[in-house]
Design a protein around this motif. Structure first.
Motif, PDB file in Angstrom:
ATOM      1  N   UNK A 204      54.638  25.154  84.645  1.00 37.20           N
ATOM      2  CA  UNK A 204      54.749  23.720  84.901  1.00 37.20           C
ATOM      3  C   UNK A 204      55.149  22.984  83.623  1.00 37.20           C
ATOM      4  N   UNK A 205      55.775  21.830  83.826  1.00 40.12           N
ATOM      5  CA  UNK A 205      56.188  21.030  82.675  1.00 40.12           C
ATOM      6  C   UNK A 205      56.133  19.555  83.031  1.00 40.12           C
ATOM      7  N   UNK A 206      56.043  18.712  82.005  1.00 35.68           N
ATOM      8  CA  UNK A 206      56.061  17.270  82.197  1.00 35.68           C
ATOM      9  C   UNK A 206      54.694  16.647  82.079  1.00 35.68           C
ATOM     10  N   UNK A 207      54.694  15.317  82.019  1.00 32.60           N
ATOM     11  CA  UNK A 207      53.485  14.525  81.887  1.00 32.60           C
ATOM     12  C   UNK A 207      53.853  13.099  81.557  1.00 32.60           C
ATOM     13  N   UNK A 208      53.034  12.433  80.784  1.00 37.77           N
ATOM     14  CA  UNK A 208      53.289  11.038  80.441  1.00 37.77           C
ATOM     15  C   UNK A 208      53.106  10.803  78.942  1.00 37.77           C
ATOM     16  N   UNK A 209      53.560  11.785  78.145  1.00 33.21           N
ATOM     17  CA  UNK A 209      53.440  11.715  76.689  1.00 33.21           C
ATOM     18  C   UNK A 209      54.828  11.868  76.080  1.00 33.21           C
ATOM     19  N   UNK A 210      55.592  10.789  75.966  1.00 34.82           N
ATOM     20  CA  UNK A 210      56.976  10.899  75.473  1.00 34.82           C
ATOM     21  C   UNK A 210      57.087  11.534  74.090  1.00 34.82           C
ATOM     22  N   UNK A 211      56.087  11.323  73.230  1.00 36.04           N
ATOM     23  CA  UNK A 211      56.153  11.857  71.863  1.00 36.04           C
ATOM     24  C   UNK A 211      55.445  13.196  71.728  1.00 36.04           C
ATOM     25  N   UNK A 212      55.267  13.908  72.816  1.00 36.11           N
ATOM     26  CA  UNK A 212      54.601  15.206  72.782  1.00 36.11           C
ATOM     27  C   UNK A 212      55.273  16.126  71.755  1.00 36.11           C
ATOM     28  N   UNK A 213      54.471  17.011  71.160  1.00 35.87           N
ATOM     29  CA  UNK A 213      54.942  17.863  70.072  1.00 35.87           C
ATOM     30  C   UNK A 213      54.778  19.327  70.454  1.00 35.87           C
ATOM     31  N   UNK A 214      55.919  20.013  70.665  1.00 34.98           N
ATOM     32  CA  UNK A 214      55.889  21.444  70.980  1.00 34.98           C
ATOM     33  C   UNK A 214      56.187  22.307  69.769  1.00 34.98           C
ATOM     34  N   UNK A 215      56.285  21.693  68.580  1.00 37.03           N
ATOM     35  CA  UNK A 215      56.496  22.470  67.366  1.00 37.03           C
ATOM     36  C   UNK A 215      57.803  22.146  66.681  1.00 37.03           C
ATOM     37  N   UNK A 216      58.357  23.129  65.972  1.00 35.49           N
ATOM     38  CA  UNK A 216      59.598  22.936  65.234  1.00 35.49           C
ATOM     39  C   UNK A 216      60.469  24.179  65.341  1.00 35.49           C
ATOM     40  N   UNK A 217      61.747  23.979  65.673  1.00 32.53           N
ATOM     41  CA  UNK A 217      62.760  25.039  65.623  1.00 32.53           C
ATOM     42  C   UNK A 217      63.842  24.572  64.670  1.00 32.53           C
ATOM     43  N   UNK A 218      64.009  25.291  63.577  1.00 34.40           N
ATOM     44  CA  UNK A 218      64.997  24.919  62.573  1.00 34.40           C
ATOM     45  C   UNK A 218      65.655  26.177  62.031  1.00 34.40           C
ATOM     46  N   UNK A 219      66.990  26.169  61.950  1.00 28.09           N
ATOM     47  CA  UNK A 219      67.763  27.304  61.461  1.00 28.09           C
ATOM     48  C   UNK A 219      67.409  28.569  62.244  1.00 28.09           C
ATOM     49  N   UNK A 220      67.765  28.525  63.515  1.00 22.65           N
ATOM     50  CA  UNK A 220      67.436  29.604  64.455  1.00 22.65           C
ATOM     51  C   UNK A 220      68.694  30.026  65.200  1.00 22.65           C
ATOM     52  N   UNK A 221      68.911  31.328  65.311  1.00 19.61           N
ATOM     53  CA  UNK A 221      69.946  31.896  66.179  1.00 19.61           C
ATOM     54  C   UNK A 221      69.282  32.505  67.417  1.00 19.61           C
ATOM     55  N   UNK A 222      69.888  32.270  68.589  1.00 18.99           N
ATOM     56  CA  UNK A 222      69.436  32.888  69.839  1.00 18.99           C
ATOM     57  C   UNK A 222      70.657  33.570  70.442  1.00 18.99           C
ATOM     58  N   UNK A 223      70.658  34.902  70.473  1.00 17.79           N
ATOM     59  CA  UNK A 223      71.883  35.640  70.776  1.00 17.79           C
ATOM     60  C   UNK A 223      71.726  36.538  72.013  1.00 17.79           C
ATOM     61  N   UNK A 224      72.807  36.632  72.801  1.00 23.53           N
ATOM     62  CA  UNK A 224      72.953  37.571  73.922  1.00 23.53           C
ATOM     63  C   UNK A 224      71.877  37.381  74.992  1.00 23.53           C
TER      64      UNK A 224
END
Length: 503
Positions: A204-224
């Motif tokens: 499930x996903x969603x709610x009523x928290x626009x500024x919710x924080x799921x972490x940080x992804x920076x300088x990431x490759x996602x391949x194949x």
């Protein structure tokens, strides 16, 4: 199902892993060394595998001609797990690998369990099959922060073993972040309920928290990555579902996804510095009420065929069954992207496709495809979407330069042209000549370093200062993703964009 629970009391370790701001009320502290504490007392000689795996990870043998020890993540991560750079070691996921359990729509909830997965620069993680994917549940977080010279890489077993080619795709699932920000399948009056499930999963996903924080992804490759669970139900490289604006997503590359590069379902996530190469469906796909922004993006598409539309942008605002007047519309804000399309055999394909009442703001965009393509650059697919574009009081398309075989998808040419040439829209060119650094050519993905650096005609377009459109954006003085040949934000942490940079 294997599980991991690592709880440490060290506040110093907590601060070091960057997670102090995320512990939910009543959760206590999560230590920074969980899963990384097994150590590596003897550094293996180069080209040989580590002797063991860190505490909490399973030793499942070796890979790459016995040069790397495979340390497998638990399928359920509760507490804090850190994947550290470690000589002779590579990490793997198998099946549905979850960070935390779903904690519901309320940030104050004490239900479920929180997980925090931290990945250090230079770490590689692989998966072996389409059913293998990483899911970060609501209330949990992923901190995957590489650097410009040392990115984090998520890839397939075949890639690690050296058997992938430039046409390889769909070899594992991808990454899914599920958050508590609003989306179209949520009832946002008290009590808040959400009925939507993330595509390709039952999370499930969603709610009523626009500024919710799921972490940080920076300088990431996602391949194949990318995998079809069933018809119309796919995993892509990166799925953002109800992800809030407190999440940091920048410098992320999707390479050769068999579905979309990035798909966003609702939420308020903001993105910067995105590279999407060779997606078999769409580059950036948005749905169910996304109300965030994305600035600085390069899309070089795989050639579409009879089953894949392969649009650079595919923006929708489902559920279309909801009456338009009461629909929670997607309102994406897009600035400084360059979309390089391919030769499309039929007019069902297009470089930019908008439907089901999405209401985007597009500024400083360059879109191009090969001469003779049947697709066109721009497609307004339905009257709801035309109403969305025309219904506002401010320009929705500004400083957009298109150079395709034809400007508009033939099936919807009248509607598309009416929107594109609306008097409120300024500095737009429906049919220019591409003078990008090199021609956008070919029907395969051979030589992925296709043109995305402006030439004279693109530079002649008066840009919009993107900062005036959306506060998250940086000030800009040019259109497209890359200002000139000295603008190298895309170099070093990506693969396949320059000669000799293989994926």
């Amino acid at each position: 199902m294997k599980s991991l629970l690592v709880v440490a009391a060290s506040a110093l370790a907590l601060a070091a892993c960057g997670s102090a701001e995320v512990a939910s009320p009543g959760e206590g502290d999560f230590g920074g060394g969980g899963g990384g504490g097994g150590g590596d007392p003897t550094t293996p000689p180069p080209g040989t595998p580590a002797a063991d795996c860190p505490t909490g990870l399973a030793n499942v043998g070796t890979i790459a001609n016995n040069t790397l020890r495979v340390c497998q993540l638990p399928q359920q991560i509760i507490g804090n797990l850190t994947l550290a750079v470690r000589a002779g070691t590579i990490y793997s996921i198998t099946g549905r690998t979850e960070v935390g359990t779903d904690r519901g729509v309320d940030p104050a909830s004490t239900t479920g369990s929180q997980g925090i997965l931290t990945i250090e620069p230079g770490v590689r993680v692989f998966a072996s099959g389409g059913g293998d994917y990483l899911l970060v549940n609501r209330g949990s977080q992923l901190f995957a922060e590489g650097t410009a010279t040392n990115p984090i890489i998520f890839t397939s077993r075949q890639n690690v073993e050296g058997s992938t080619t430039e046409g390889s795709q769909g070899q594992w699932g991808g990454i899914v972040l599920a958050g508590r920000a609003p989306q179209a399948n949520c009832q946002l009056t008290a009590p808040v309920t959400c009925t939507g499930q993330v595509e390709g999963t039952n999370a499930f996903y969603g709610g009523n928290t626009p500024a919710d924080n799921s972490g940080r992804l920076r300088y990431v490759q996602i391949k194949y990555s990318g995998f079809e669970i069933s018809t119309g139900n796919e995993l892509q490289a990166l799925t953002l579902a109800g992800v809030g604006s407190g999440t940091v997503i920048d410098h992320v590359q999707s390479y050769n996804s068999s579905d979309d590069g990035i798909e966003i379902f609702g939420g308020n996530a903001n993105l910067k510095y995105i590279v999407i190469n060779g997606a078999d469906d769409d580059g950036l796909d948005t749905d169910t009420g996304w109300r965030g922004g994305a600035q600085f993006g390069i899309v070089t598409q795989r050639a579409p065929n009879s089953t894949s539309r392969s649009a650079g942008f595919e923006f929708s605002s489902a559920p279309a069954s909801t009456p338009y007047a009461s629909r929670y519309l997607s309102q994406p804000k897009i600035a400084n992207w360059t979309l390089v399309g391919r030769n499309a055999p039929i007019d069902a394909h297009t470089v930019m496709h908008f439907d089901t009442g999405t209401q985007p703001t597009l500024v400083n965009i360059v879109a191009t495809s090969t001469a003779g393509s049947a697709a066109g650059c721009f497609d307004i697919a339905d009257t709801d979407t035309q109403t969305s574009f025309d219904g506002g009081s401010t320009p929705t398309i500004r400083s957009v330069y298109m150079s395709c075989g034809i400007s508009y998808r033939p099936a919807n040419a009248a509607r598309s042209q009416a929107v594109f040439t609306n008097a409120r829209n300024t500095n737009v060119t429906a049919m220019g000549t591409s003078t990008l650094t090199a021609p956008a050519s070919g029907t395969t993905i051979t030589n992925q370093n296709l043109a995305f650096i402006n030439g004279a005609n693109e530079n002649a377009v008066t840009p919009v200062d993107a900062k005036t459109v959306y506060s998250f954006f940086d000030t800009t003085t040019y259109i497209g993703a890359v200002q000139n040949a000295t603008d190298t934000w895309w170099q070093g942490w990506t693969c396949g964009l320059t000669s000799g940079s293989t994926c």
